[in-house]
Each structure stands twice: as C-alpha cells, then as structure tokens.
Write an enzyme that holds these catalytic residues in place. Structure first.
Site, PDB file in Angstrom:
ATOM      1  N   HIS A  17       0.844  -1.209   0.000  1.00  0.00           N
ATOM      2  CA  HIS A  17       0.000   0.000   0.000  1.00  0.00           C
ATOM      3  C   HIS A  17       0.879   1.259   0.000  1.00  0.00           C
ATOM      4  CE1 HIS A  17      -3.069  -2.672   2.267  1.00  0.00           C
ATOM      5  NE2 HIS A  17      -3.570  -2.476   1.066  1.00  0.00           N
ATOM      6  N   LYS A  41     -16.001  -7.039   6.639  1.00  0.00           N
ATOM      7  CA  LYS A  41     -14.727  -7.783   6.669  1.00  0.00           C
ATOM      8  C   LYS A  41     -14.292  -8.117   8.098  1.00  0.00           C
ATOM      9  CE  LYS A  41     -11.811  -7.181   2.735  1.00  0.00           C
ATOM     10  NZ  LYS A  41     -10.543  -6.615   2.229  1.00  0.00           N
ATOM     11  N   ARG A  90      -2.355  -5.375  -8.604  1.00  0.00           N
ATOM     12  CA  ARG A  90      -1.279  -6.346  -8.396  1.00  0.00           C
ATOM     13  C   ARG A  90      -1.331  -7.366  -9.542  1.00  0.00           C
ATOM     14  NH1 ARG A  90      -3.252  -7.988  -2.762  1.00  0.00           N
ATOM     15  NH2 ARG A  90      -5.119  -7.746  -4.016  1.00  0.00           N
ATOM     16  N   SER A 128      -3.124  -7.724   3.019  1.00  0.00           N
ATOM     17  CA  SER A 128      -3.231  -7.561   4.476  1.00  0.00           C
ATOM     18  C   SER A 128      -3.523  -8.894   5.151  1.00  0.00           C
ATOM     19  CB  SER A 128      -4.320  -6.554   4.804  1.00  0.00           C
ATOM     20  OG  SER A 128      -3.981  -5.302   4.256  1.00  0.00           O
TER      21      SER A 128
HETATM   22  N1  COA Z   1      -0.450  -3.791  -1.920  1.00  0.00           N
HETATM   23  C1  COA Z   1      -0.738  -4.700  -0.984  1.00  0.00           C
HETATM   24  N2  COA Z   1      -1.979  -5.159  -0.781  1.00  0.00           N
HETATM   25  C2  COA Z   1      -2.959  -4.665  -1.535  1.00  0.00           C
HETATM   26  C3  COA Z   1      -2.735  -3.709  -2.533  1.00  0.00           C
HETATM   27  C4  COA Z   1      -1.407  -3.270  -2.708  1.00  0.00           C
HETATM   28  N3  COA Z   1      -1.100  -2.375  -3.636  1.00  0.00           N
HETATM   29  N4  COA Z   1      -3.906  -3.422  -3.133  1.00  0.00           N
HETATM   30  C5  COA Z   1      -4.839  -4.167  -2.529  1.00  0.00           C
HETATM   31  N5  COA Z   1      -4.271  -4.915  -1.571  1.00  0.00           N
HETATM   32  C6  COA Z   1      -4.922  -5.903  -0.716  1.00  0.00           C
HETATM   33  C7  COA Z   1      -5.708  -5.299   0.392  1.00  0.00           C
HETATM   34  O1  COA Z   1      -4.913  -5.156   1.553  1.00  0.00           O
HETATM   35  C8  COA Z   1      -6.795  -6.312   0.583  1.00  0.00           C
HETATM   36  O2  COA Z   1      -6.262  -7.384   1.331  1.00  0.00           O
HETATM   37  P1  COA Z   1      -7.175  -8.313   2.229  1.00  0.00           P
HETATM   38  O3  COA Z   1      -8.326  -8.787   1.405  1.00  0.00           O
HETATM   39  O4  COA Z   1      -6.215  -9.368   2.604  1.00  0.00           O
HETATM   40  O5  COA Z   1      -7.603  -7.430   3.367  1.00  0.00           O
HETATM   41  C9  COA Z   1      -7.068  -6.874  -0.802  1.00  0.00           C
HETATM   42  O6  COA Z   1      -5.869  -6.619  -1.505  1.00  0.00           O
HETATM   43  C10 COA Z   1      -8.217  -6.259  -1.494  1.00  0.00           C
HETATM   44  O7  COA Z   1      -7.945  -4.884  -1.648  1.00  0.00           O
HETATM   45  P2  COA Z   1      -9.066  -3.847  -2.025  1.00  0.00           P
HETATM   46  O8  COA Z   1      -9.766  -4.266  -3.251  1.00  0.00           O
HETATM   47  O9  COA Z   1      -8.419  -2.522  -2.009  1.00  0.00           O
HETATM   48  O10 COA Z   1     -10.108  -4.049  -0.870  1.00  0.00           O
HETATM   49  P3  COA Z   1     -10.186  -3.341   0.477  1.00  0.00           P
HETATM   50  O11 COA Z   1     -11.045  -4.163   1.339  1.00  0.00           O
HETATM   51  O12 COA Z   1      -8.863  -2.991   1.022  1.00  0.00           O
HETATM   52  O13 COA Z   1     -10.953  -1.970   0.099  1.00  0.00           O
HETATM   53  C11 COA Z   1     -12.821  -0.603  -0.618  1.00  0.00           C
HETATM   54  C12 COA Z   1     -12.149  -1.986  -0.642  1.00  0.00           C
HETATM   55  C13 COA Z   1     -12.789   0.008   0.760  1.00  0.00           C
HETATM   56  C14 COA Z   1     -12.086   0.300  -1.582  1.00  0.00           C
HETATM   57  C15 COA Z   1     -14.273  -0.820  -1.110  1.00  0.00           C
HETATM   58  O14 COA Z   1     -14.853  -1.883  -0.382  1.00  0.00           O
HETATM   59  C16 COA Z   1     -15.124   0.411  -0.939  1.00  0.00           C
HETATM   60  O15 COA Z   1     -15.096   1.292  -1.771  1.00  0.00           O
HETATM   61  N6  COA Z   1     -15.903   0.469   0.184  1.00  0.00           N
HETATM   62  C17 COA Z   1     -16.799   1.575   0.482  1.00  0.00           C
HETATM   63  C18 COA Z   1     -18.250   1.168   0.239  1.00  0.00           C
HETATM   64  C19 COA Z   1     -18.626   1.332  -1.207  1.00  0.00           C
HETATM   65  O16 COA Z   1     -18.549   2.412  -1.775  1.00  0.00           O
HETATM   66  N7  COA Z   1     -19.049   0.218  -1.823  1.00  0.00           N
HETATM   67  C20 COA Z   1     -19.427   0.190  -3.211  1.00  0.00           C
HETATM   68  C21 COA Z   1     -18.209  -0.004  -4.074  1.00  0.00           C
HETATM   69  S1  COA Z   1     -18.669  -0.156  -5.780  1.00  0.00           S
END
Ligand code: COA
Length: 160
Positions: A17, A41, A90, A128
């Site tokens: 991140h 989550k 990724r 994560s």
């Molecule tokens: N490096 C390391 N890890 C990464 C990464 C990077 N560059 N990019 C993503 N990841 C990891 C994250 O840590 C996460 O890991 P985990 O599943 O083990 O916790 C996984 O990849 C998924 O990442 P991401 O797609 O970014 O999901 P997230 O849960 O971290 O975030 C939100 C998702 C918060 C952006 C999304 O749920 C959201 O927008 N929520 C708000 C509600 C909303 O608007 N919903 C409608 C959306 S259309």
C-alpha cells in the site's frame, strides 16, 4: 490542483500500500488515504487504529493525509472534494474486481475517475490478510509492513 483518494480497508497498511501511496504522492498534488470501515470484513484492527497506522506510516509524505470513512466511497470522494480514485493493481486476478468497482463507482458518480498504479513485482502477492496470517503463526513479516504495524501485530499475537 488534483486531489486523489486512495481507498482501502488497510487492515493493516502494508509496504505494498505504502508503495502505491508514495508513488501517487509524486504524481498528484494531494493524496487522501480513505480508510474504510468495511464492517463486513470484521477487521482485526478498529477503524481508529487502522487510520492511525496510515498516519504514522505516511508522516514523511507532506501531501498525504489519512481520513476514516464509513459509507459509500463516491460520497467520501465528493465530501473531501477529490476527483480521482487511485488504486493499486497487483496480479491480473485483481483486474475483474477492480474493473467492477470502478464501473459501479463511475455509475454512482460520473464525475469521479479511477486510475490504477501497477504494484512492483516484490509486492504483487502481498495482502493484508497474508500479513495477518504470517503474524498469527509467528513468522517474520517485518519486510512487508511499516514498523508501527510490525509492533502492533507482534503485540496482538503475543502468547497466542
Ligand atoms: N499492496 C498490498 N496489498 C494490496 C494492494 C497493494 N497495492 N492493493 C490491494 N491490496 C490488498 C488489500 O490489503 C486487501 O487485502 P485483504 O483482502 O487481505 O484485506 C485486498 O488486496 C483487497 O484490496 P481492495 O480491493 O483494495 O479491498 P479493500 O477491502 O482494502 O478496500 C474498498 C475496498 C474500501 C475500496 C471498497 O470496499 C469500498 O469502496 N468500500 C466503500 C463502500 C462502497 O462504496 N461500496 C461500493 C463499491 S462499488
């Protein structure tokens, strides 16, 4: 001036991140890291702690701020007066999910653009949940997280 939001659950923030945040901070004027409540989550760390970790990990980056949000990403982006969402990509497996999210966010608010930054090879497979798993099994995860997170995870799984 371009203000962007980098959203995520950040449970916890990892070096992957941080790499995306640092690179975005070199391209855009202001970066707001949006730490989502992501109740579904059931995060290990509460929203306040996750936001604090992001603040500590990005304190050397003057144009980066961390803010918690609980609600739709598009509403948060509008509230902080940003115009672009930046996400890390990724492996190819991220693509379909990210494509869906950016399409839906664009439909909810067509003024918001989503841009992607590719992760470097060393962080391609980092997440994560992988970091939490290594920590819970007492493996060495120090190279995958900033030091504030390393200390918190060691405390979290001490004696467990
Ligand atoms: N490096 C390391 N890890 C990464 C990464 C990077 N560059 N990019 C993503 N990841 C990891 C994250 O840590 C996460 O890991 P985990 O599943 O083990 O916790 C996984 O990849 C998924 O990442 P991401 O797609 O970014 O999901 P997230 O849960 O971290 O975030 C939100 C998702 C918060 C952006 C999304 O749920 C959201 O927008 N929520 C708000 C509600 C909303 O608007 N919903 C409608 C959306 S259309």
């Amino acid at each position: 001036m371009t203000r962007v939001v980098i959203p995520g659950t950040f449970d916890p923030i990892t070096s992957g991140h941080l790499d995306i945040i640092t690179r975005a901070a070199q391209i855009f004027d202001e970066v707001i890291v949006g730490v989502a409540a992501s109740r579904a989550k059931h995060p290990l760390f509460d929203l306040e702690k996750r936001t604090e970790f992001v603040k500590q990990a990005t304190q050397s980056l003057p144009n980066v701020q961390a803010k918690a949000f609980d609600g739709l990403l598009v509403d948060f982006v509008q509230e902080v007066e940003a115009t672009v969402v930046v996400k890390g990509l990724r492996a190819i497996t991220d693509f379909e999910y990210e494509f869906q999210q950016s399409a839906l966010n664009g439909q909810l608010n067509n003024k918001i653009e989503t841009m992607f930054i590719m992760s470097p090879p060393q962080y391609m497979f980092l997440s994560s949940s992988i970091v939490r798993e290594i920590a819970s099994l007492h493996g060495d995860f120090s190279e995958f997280v900033p030091s504030c997170v390393e200390e918190a995870l060691l405390r979290e799984f001490e004696g467990k």
